[in-house]
Write a protein that holds these residues in place. Structure first.
Motif, PDB file in Angstrom:
ATOM      1  N   GLY A 184       0.781  -1.223   0.000  1.00 31.67           N
ATOM      2  CA  GLY A 184       0.000   0.000   0.000  1.00 31.67           C
ATOM      3  C   GLY A 184       0.815   1.276   0.000  1.00 31.67           C
ATOM      4  N   VAL A 185       1.921   1.303   0.720  1.00 30.62           N
ATOM      5  CA  VAL A 185       2.719   2.533   0.800  1.00 30.62           C
ATOM      6  C   VAL A 185       3.279   2.924  -0.564  1.00 30.62           C
ATOM      7  CG1 VAL A 185       4.815   3.562   1.767  1.00 30.62           C
ATOM      8  CG2 VAL A 185       3.247   2.308   3.253  1.00 30.62           C
ATOM      9  N   PRO A 186       3.925   2.016  -1.327  1.00 34.50           N
ATOM     10  CA  PRO A 186       4.365   2.406  -2.678  1.00 34.50           C
ATOM     11  C   PRO A 186       3.204   2.824  -3.577  1.00 34.50           C
ATOM     12  CG  PRO A 186       5.426   0.362  -1.999  1.00 34.50           C
ATOM     13  CD  PRO A 186       4.362   0.658  -0.984  1.00 34.50           C
ATOM     14  N   PHE A 187       2.072   2.146  -3.438  1.00 36.17           N
ATOM     15  CA  PHE A 187       0.895   2.500  -4.241  1.00 36.17           C
ATOM     16  C   PHE A 187       0.416   3.904  -3.899  1.00 36.17           C
ATOM     17  CE2 PHE A 187      -3.608   2.472  -5.345  1.00 36.17           C
ATOM     18  CZ  PHE A 187      -3.583   1.895  -6.606  1.00 36.17           C
ATOM     19  N   PHE A 188       0.417   4.243  -2.597  1.00 37.76           N
ATOM     20  CA  PHE A 188       0.006   5.571  -2.154  1.00 37.76           C
ATOM     21  C   PHE A 188       0.967   6.639  -2.679  1.00 37.76           C
ATOM     22  CE2 PHE A 188       0.087   8.929   1.173  1.00 37.76           C
ATOM     23  CZ  PHE A 188      -1.207   9.369   1.028  1.00 37.76           C
ATOM     24  N   LEU A 189       2.270   6.361  -2.642  1.00 34.74           N
ATOM     25  CA  LEU A 189       3.259   7.313  -3.162  1.00 34.74           C
ATOM     26  C   LEU A 189       3.095   7.493  -4.665  1.00 34.74           C
ATOM     27  CD1 LEU A 189       6.429   6.196  -1.154  1.00 34.74           C
ATOM     28  CD2 LEU A 189       4.983   8.198  -0.751  1.00 34.74           C
ATOM     29  N   TRP A 190       2.758   6.399  -5.357  1.00 35.99           N
ATOM     30  CA  TRP A 190       2.517   6.502  -6.800  1.00 35.99           C
ATOM     31  C   TRP A 190       1.313   7.385  -7.089  1.00 35.99           C
ATOM     32  CZ3 TRP A 190      -1.745   4.493  -9.582  1.00 35.99           C
ATOM     33  CH2 TRP A 190      -1.636   4.612 -10.978  1.00 35.99           C
ATOM     34  N   LEU A 191       0.255   7.245  -6.287  1.00 34.72           N
ATOM     35  CA  LEU A 191      -0.925   8.094  -6.459  1.00 34.72           C
ATOM     36  C   LEU A 191      -0.584   9.562  -6.229  1.00 34.72           C
ATOM     37  CD1 LEU A 191      -3.817   6.089  -4.745  1.00 34.72           C
ATOM     38  CD2 LEU A 191      -3.481   6.495  -7.184  1.00 34.72           C
ATOM     39  N   LEU A 192       0.249   9.826  -5.208  1.00 36.30           N
ATOM     40  CA  LEU A 192       0.648  11.210  -4.937  1.00 36.30           C
ATOM     41  C   LEU A 192       1.422  11.804  -6.105  1.00 36.30           C
ATOM     42  CD1 LEU A 192       1.780  11.145  -1.182  1.00 36.30           C
ATOM     43  CD2 LEU A 192      -0.268  12.206  -2.147  1.00 36.30           C
ATOM     44  N   MET A 193       2.355  11.043  -6.650  1.00 31.52           N
ATOM     45  CA  MET A 193       3.148  11.535  -7.783  1.00 31.52           C
ATOM     46  C   MET A 193       2.271  11.731  -9.013  1.00 31.52           C
ATOM     47  SD  MET A 193       6.828   9.569  -7.485  1.00 31.52           S
ATOM     48  CE  MET A 193       6.127   7.913  -7.432  1.00 31.52           C
ATOM     49  N   LYS A 194       1.311  10.823  -9.201  1.00 29.62           N
ATOM     50  CA  LYS A 194       0.387  10.956 -10.331  1.00 29.62           C
ATOM     51  C   LYS A 194      -0.467  12.207 -10.182  1.00 29.62           C
ATOM     52  CE  LYS A 194      -3.353   8.504 -12.688  1.00 29.62           C
ATOM     53  NZ  LYS A 194      -4.225   7.296 -12.677  1.00 29.62           N
ATOM     54  N   SER A 195      -0.932  12.488  -8.953  1.00 29.07           N
ATOM     55  CA  SER A 195      -1.745  13.680  -8.719  1.00 29.07           C
ATOM     56  C   SER A 195      -0.945  14.941  -8.952  1.00 29.07           C
ATOM     57  CB  SER A 195      -2.284  13.653  -7.271  1.00 29.07           C
ATOM     58  OG  SER A 195      -3.123  12.537  -7.072  1.00 29.07           O
ATOM     59  N   ARG A 197       1.608  15.236 -10.951  1.00 27.57           N
ATOM     60  CA  ARG A 197       1.910  15.329 -12.370  1.00 27.57           C
ATOM     61  C   ARG A 197       0.770  15.982 -13.134  1.00 27.57           C
ATOM     62  NH1 ARG A 197       2.510   9.995 -13.875  1.00 27.57           N
ATOM     63  NH2 ARG A 197       4.504  10.023 -12.772  1.00 27.57           N
ATOM     64  N   TYR A 198      -0.461  15.648 -12.748  1.00 27.76           N
ATOM     65  CA  TYR A 198      -1.623  16.177 -13.441  1.00 27.76           C
ATOM     66  C   TYR A 198      -2.209  17.408 -12.725  1.00 27.76           C
ATOM     67  CZ  TYR A 198      -1.551  11.986 -16.295  1.00 27.76           C
ATOM     68  OH  TYR A 198      -1.174  10.989 -17.144  1.00 27.76           O
ATOM     69  N   GLY A 199      -1.545  17.856 -11.645  1.00 24.09           N
ATOM     70  CA  GLY A 199      -1.974  19.057 -10.965  1.00 24.09           C
ATOM     71  C   GLY A 199      -3.280  18.943 -10.240  1.00 24.09           C
ATOM     72  N   ARG A 200      -3.606  17.733  -9.676  1.00 29.65           N
ATOM     73  CA  ARG A 200      -4.861  17.517  -8.982  1.00 29.65           C
ATOM     74  C   ARG A 200      -4.601  17.270  -7.508  1.00 29.65           C
ATOM     75  NH1 ARG A 200      -7.822  13.032 -12.580  1.00 29.65           N
ATOM     76  NH2 ARG A 200      -5.775  12.115 -12.422  1.00 29.65           N
TER      77      ARG A 200
END
Length: 200
Positions: A184-195, A197-200
């Motif tokens: 879950g922690v890597p997945f959560f960090l990936w979501l943060l980086m994705k957000s 990147r797209y400015g959300r």
């Protein structure tokens, strides 16, 4: 959480309220560990905090099932209202959705279902973060459709994680919550980086 945060619509305020409640719960748990005179009780609490399905039987299922089913029903009843809320509170209000009733259904439903499952299996984290994001591309973003899919998907995810726990290190009694946190922690960090990147 909503009582602590008040009527504010600020996401930051809700996050800070959640952090405060989480810190309070952690402090009370530490206090219980500190005051306990039974070393076996302390060990049981520590293992419970890691989350596990080991030594769980149908008796535990029978104890938790009524609360979990009642919570699921309340959450499913709020599906249409959540569809409206996904468009914003103003749109939901214009559609005739009772926001106070919806908040009550969601709060009581989540508390009953998650609370009963946690009481039996311990603190198994990140399931509610990982599963809906994985299923959203398959069933769409509407909460009314995502809720039942996430319920089934969450059960499958826990079952898969438990199989991994029992097969990878069978002699070490690796806890279920540890595995879900490692995923879950890597997945959560990936979501943060994705957000970001797209400015959300």
């Amino acid at each position: 959480l909503h009582i602590l945060a008040g009527r504010t619509k600020s996401i930051l305020t809700l996050i800070l309220a959640g952090v405060a409640l989480s810190s309070l719960a952690g402090a009370l748990t530490s206090l219980a560990l500190n005051l306990s005179s039974d070393p076996w009780a302390v060990l049981e609490i520590v293992f419970w905090l890691m989350g596990s399905l080991t030594d769980r039987s149908m008796i535990h299922v029978e104890l938790a099932a009524p609360f979990i089913i009642a919570g699921y029903i309340l959450l499913l009843l709020s599906g249409r209202a959540l569809d409206g809320l996904s468009l914003g509170e103003d749109v939901a209000h214009s559609l005739g959705i009772n926001l106070n009733r919806t908040r009550l259904l969601i709060t009581v439903g989540t508390a009953a279902s998650v609370g009963a499952a946690t009481a039996v299996a311990g603190a198994v984290g990140f399931v509610g973060l990982i599963v809906p994001h994985l299923l959203r591309p398959l069933v769409g973003g509407r909460p009314a459709k995502l809720l039942p899919a996430s319920m089934l998907g969450g059960a499958c995810f826990i079952l898969l994680a438990d199989i991994v726990v029992r097969e990878v290190l069978p002699g070490k009694d690796l806890k279920l919550g540890v595995v879900t946190a490692l995923v879950g922690v890597p997945f959560f960090l990936w979501l943060l980086m994705k957000s970001r990147r797209y400015g959300r």
